[in-house]
Motif scaffolding. Structure first.
Motif: not given
Length: 120
Positions: A40-41, A76-94
């Motif tokens: 987190p954070g 949620e735990a156990g999800e599988a997601r398709w992610l198209p090519a991308q640039s990003h940054s992220g933050e754990n807000t949980g």
């Protein structure tokens, strides 16, 4: 480590930019499998993924920045997601760690392989 073959010249490898969060589990001419972990954070610097499948190992919340867009994601735990090519940054807000596996695609399919199925 080489950039995936279908990436462009702007490829910014998350393993290089954020080595404290990304670890290579498997790499060959067709795919690269990454493990992602944070607390987190924690935040990531901008990086790029080619077309990928993400599998969540635990539930988490993130704020993602893509170009000039910012959005929150709850997974949620156990999800599988398709992610198209991308640039990003992220933050754990949980309030839980983020744990995920990314299967990054590198190249178009090769000719069918006549070898038997099994571990390599």
């Amino acid at each position: 480590m080489d950039a995936p073959e279908n990436a462009n010249e702007d490829f910014v490898d998350p393993v290089s930019t954020n080595p404290e969060h990304y670890r290579v589990l498997f790499d060959n001419e067709r795919v690269r499998v990454l493990e992602y972990r944070d607390e987190p954070g924690d935040e990531t610097t901008p990086h790029r993924h080619p077309d990928s499948v993400m599998v969540t190992l635990g539930a988490f919340r993130r704020r993602l920045s893509v170009d000039d867009r910012v959005f929150d994601a709850v997974l949620e735990a156990g999800e599988a997601r398709w992610l198209p090519a991308q640039s990003h940054s992220g933050e754990n807000t949980g309030d839980t760690p983020t744990r995920a596996i990314f299967v990054e695609l590198k190249a178009p399919p090769l000719e069918p392989d006549a070898s038997p199925l099994g571990p390599s």
